[in-house]
Design a protein around this motif. Structure first.
Motif: not given
Length: 119
Positions: A100-102, A104-110
């Motif tokens: 979930i964390s990883r 979510g982090r990739q979604m935010v990064r994009r």
């Protein structure tokens, strides 16, 4: 699948076995998952980075959240797009939280990268 997805080892953020709910029959099946900065892909076998059985384009994801209440399965979570919800089951709580964390982090990064392009 109309689009050819190519995964390079250097692009992998996280990978491992999870159980996913199939798109049409709604059966639960174990698959090898690979997360990159652009996609979450499932494959039939570990180490096979060609021809994913399914994929989610992270740019199209709206949420990733725990889903134990809706699925009735321990360690489950869903990745939500406008078209559908991808329900997955991790091997344990720690892996579920890590996925979930990883993701979510990739979604935010994009989203941040896209916003910077338009500034």
């Amino acid at each position: 699948m109309a689009e050819q997805i190519v995964i390079h080892k250097d692009d992998i953020v996280m990978e491992g076995f999870m159980v996913k709910q199939s798109k049409h029959l709604k059966e639960w099946r174990q698959r090898w998952f690979v997360l990159t900065s652009q996609y979450l892909c499932s494959f039939k076998a570990e180490g096979d980075y060609t021809n994913p059985t399914e994929y989610v384009r992270l740019a199209e994801c709206s949420t990733v959240r725990s889903a134990e209440d809706s699925t009735g399965k321990e360690n489950s979570f869903c990745v939500q797009t406008a078209q559908r919800s991808f329900c997955l089951i991790a091997r344990n709580v720690a892996e579920k939280e890590q996925w979930i964390s990883r993701i979510g982090r990739q979604m935010v990064r994009r989203a941040v990268l896209i916003d910077e392009e338009y500034e």
